[in-house]
Design a protein around this motif. Structure first.
Motif, PDB file in Angstrom:
ATOM      1  N   ALA A 103      10.809  52.706 -12.654  1.00  0.00           N
ATOM      2  CA  ALA A 103       9.545  53.059 -13.321  1.00  0.00           C
ATOM      3  C   ALA A 103       9.802  54.241 -14.244  1.00  0.00           C
ATOM      4  O   ALA A 103      10.542  55.172 -13.893  1.00  0.00           O
ATOM      5  CB  ALA A 103       8.478  53.396 -12.287  1.00  0.00           C
ATOM      6  N   SER A 139       3.182  56.447 -14.189  1.00  0.00           N
ATOM      7  CA  SER A 139       4.356  55.671 -14.623  1.00  0.00           C
ATOM      8  C   SER A 139       4.001  54.229 -14.903  1.00  0.00           C
ATOM      9  O   SER A 139       2.964  53.715 -14.461  1.00  0.00           O
ATOM     10  CB  SER A 139       5.443  55.707 -13.528  1.00  0.00           C
ATOM     11  OG  SER A 139       5.657  57.013 -13.054  1.00  0.00           O
ATOM     12  N   VAL A 174       5.910  50.440 -14.410  1.00  0.00           N
ATOM     13  CA  VAL A 174       7.042  49.800 -13.736  1.00  0.00           C
ATOM     14  C   VAL A 174       7.811  48.967 -14.753  1.00  0.00           C
ATOM     15  O   VAL A 174       7.247  48.036 -15.352  1.00  0.00           O
ATOM     16  CB  VAL A 174       6.575  48.930 -12.549  1.00  0.00           C
ATOM     17  CG1 VAL A 174       7.772  48.292 -11.852  1.00  0.00           C
ATOM     18  CG2 VAL A 174       5.768  49.774 -11.560  1.00  0.00           C
TER      19      VAL A 174
END
Length: 616
Positions: free
Chosen positions: A525, A542, A544
């Motif tokens: 990520a 974040s 992925v």
């Protein structure tokens, strides 16, 4: 001549050319006797060479070589074959040829000894059935021949009735040692190849054994009655291995047979006799003390130790004192292949001998001794030498440099086995196959005892003392022995087919290995945003990039391709306001890395787990 002082001791020194012969399994005391030295001084010399041994401890060949170089002696460790030769020399018998030194008029024609070889399930046993009209295959586990047997049949050839001795060698690949031994005692090899299968790996292996023994080969192309049979293809395939059929201009006789239908069996026997007459001078002196080979041996409940022997020269009589390996005894009775009593057996005659003190190994050479006392002394001397050789073989050399490491036991796991079987050939083949199992240096396999016959109380006590597993091959522990083993927790494994035993022992060895782990990446990520939280610390907003991010897994942080932190735990995972256990590729999430807060935009979080690697 004295050696320079080593550690304050001197010992007689050789000139570098002096040859000293010691039997396998000898100790420093045995060697000291031969060079007229003090055994204690040799212990000191060996100590200064980095080897530790007591004066009475059996030494291996490498240790003797090191000692010999230091003291100026060429030390030759006598092999079992050389021991065999020395034994025969003591009885004035020539081992090399059996007929050398004989007067020509003493020699008489003897029957050829034929070994039937080939790939498993190509019909060797059925072919022998057809020859001697006796069903053997029905009694074999899985249809695989697991013993060696010898039989004699008669065939009329050019108006004369001639005898032929057949040896049936097992076909399974684990019995390479037994097949090789069969080829060594034979005059002619019949190579059985199935017409529908063609040349297979064990066909080539059997062929190599026969060619290594330098014996003529007759090819029996079997199963010509089966659909898809192609005898000409077999002839073509075997030309690659220097077996060229006579019809192709070669000198190897090929006979197309059907063991099931009994087709062309006479032609095969004819081909064997023609080959014997053309290529071999089969003669022996029947008027002398007998010698030969133990083809098979077992422990019979009613008869005691019995051995199937093949007489190679001389004539064996009931009442003769014989030595076979470390077994000895007076021949109490002899039985032929039909179980009938015979009083004497001439050259090339296979008989079952009763009256031995113990079970010899299959392949041991037997010889008639002058009297019972000589036979017993010879056998006892050789048994002691065998025992010492086994001790020397099992001894691991430990130098002073690695003594401390060796004492840190626990790194090397050991599986101790005790092998018991119904016949010695099977035990030998099983031991040979098990010792070839290779699972690396971390696990050691030791066979601490082997024998023929039922599993006894002594075997169970030895297994208890050495934490060993008992492998019973076509034998069992019965009655109170079985109860005792169960009560004491001794594991006994029973088998009737050899490759099952090999597979299970290999699996056990692999199970003793410490597990090996490999890192498996789960997902990555990229940090797009960093949120500050008074309760949770920094939260990495974040996306992925690959795989999936899972809560509770380990992670490493990389910045511009450089690892900035290892072994960080994904303590929390959120999607919007919800706690989740995992987030898949392409989705955004908030990742909490616990107390780790040194995060920057663009950092890559890679999660992974350690998985156990399966052993090859």
């Amino acid at each position: 001549m004295q050696a320079p002082s080593i550690g304050g001791v001197t010992v007689p020194r050789g000139d570098g050319k002096t040859t000293i012969r010691v039997r396998r399994g000898s100790s420093l005391t045995d060697f000291a006797d031969k060079i007229n030295a003090n055994p204690a001084s040799l212990v000191t010399v060996l100590f200064h060479l980095g080897e530790m041994a007591t004066a009475t401890q059996s030494l291996d060949e490498d240790t003797f070589k090191v000692l010999g170089v230091e003291l100026g002696y060429d030390i030759q460790v006598v092999s079992p074959e050389e021991e065999e030769k020395e034994l025969f020399d003591s009885f004035n018998i020539d081992l090399e040829t059996g007929i050398e030194g004989e007067e020509d008029e003493d020699l008489e024609a003897r029957p050829p000894v034929v070994t039937v070889m080939g790939h498993v399930d190509h019909g060797k046993t059925r072919l022998l059935d057809a020859i001697r009209n006796e069903d053997v295959a029905g009694g074999e586990s899985g249809g695989i021949t697991q013993h060696i047997g010898a039989y004699q049949v008669r065939k009329e050839h050019e108006g004369v009735e001639r005898a032929i001795t057949f040896i049936d060698t097992p076909g399974h690949e684990a019995f390479t040692a037994m097949r090789a031994r069969g080829a060594k005692v034979t005059d002619i090899a019949i190579l059985v190849v199935a017409a529908d299968d063609g040349v297979m790996p064990q066909t080539i292996e059997a062929l190599n054994h026969a060619q290594a023994a330098d014996v003529p080969i007759v090819v029996a192309v079997n199963k010509i009655d089966v659909e898809g049979a192609n005898p000409s293809k077999v002839r073509q395939q075997l030309t690659e291995y220097n077996l060229v059929a006579e019809e192709y201009g070669g000198d190897t006789m090929f006979v197309d047979v059907s063991a099931r239908q009994g087709q062309n069996i006479d032609s095969l026997l004819e081909a064997v006799l023609l080959t014997a007459d053309a290529a071999l001078d089969l003669r022996a002196n029947p008027d002398r003390e007998a010698r030969g080979v133990a083809i098979e041996a077992n422990l019979d409940r009613g008869r005691g130790a019995t051995a199937t022997v093949l007489v190679q020269t001389g004539t064996l009589h009931v009442g003769d004192s014989i030595v076979a390996g470390s077994a000895y005894g007076r021949v109490r009775a002899m039985l032929d292949e039909h179980g009938e009593n015979v009083t004497e057996a001439g050259p090339s005659r296979p008989v079952q001998v009763l009256g031995l003190s113990s079970v010899p190994r299959a392949g041991d050479t037997f010889v008639v001794a002058p009297d019972d006392r000589t036979a017993r002394q010879t056998a006892e001397r050789r048994e002691a030498a065998d025992r010492q050789a086994v001790l020397a073989k099992s001894r691991k050399r430990i130098s002073l440099e690695d003594l401390n490491e060796a004492l840190a036991a626990g790194r090397v796991e050991t599986l101790n086995l005790i092998l018991k079987g119904d016949v010695s050939g099977s035990v030998e083949a099983l031991e040979d196959a098990l010792l070839k199992i290779d699972v690396g240096d971390d696990v050691d396999l030791r066979i601490i005892d082997r024998g023929v016959g039922a599993i006894t109380m002594n075997n169970i006590n030895l297994a208890m003392a050495s934490s060993a597993i008992i492998v019973g091959y076509n034998v069992r522990a019965e009655g109170q022995n079985a109860d005792y083993a169960e009560r004491e927790g001794v594991e006994i494994r029973y088998y009737s087919v050899i490759y099952q035993a090999i597979d299970e022992v290999e699996a056990a060895l692999k199970g003793m290995l410490k597990p090996e782990f490999e890192e498996v990446e789960l997902g990555t990520a990229e940090i797009r945003e960093i949120f500050r939280s008074s309760k949770f610390g920094n939260i990495a907003g974040s996306i992925v990039r690959s795989g999936e991010i899972r809560r509770g897994t380990k992670a490493r942080i990389t910045r511009n391709g450089v690892v900035v932190s290892e072994n960080v735990e994904v303590a929390g995972l959120r999607r919007f306001k919800d706690d989740v256990t995992d987030v898949r590729e392409g989705f955004e999430c908030g990742i909490n890395l616990g107390s780790y807060n040194d995060l920057q935009l663009g950092d890559l979080i890679a999660t992974y787990e350690m998985r156990e690697k399966p052993r090859a």
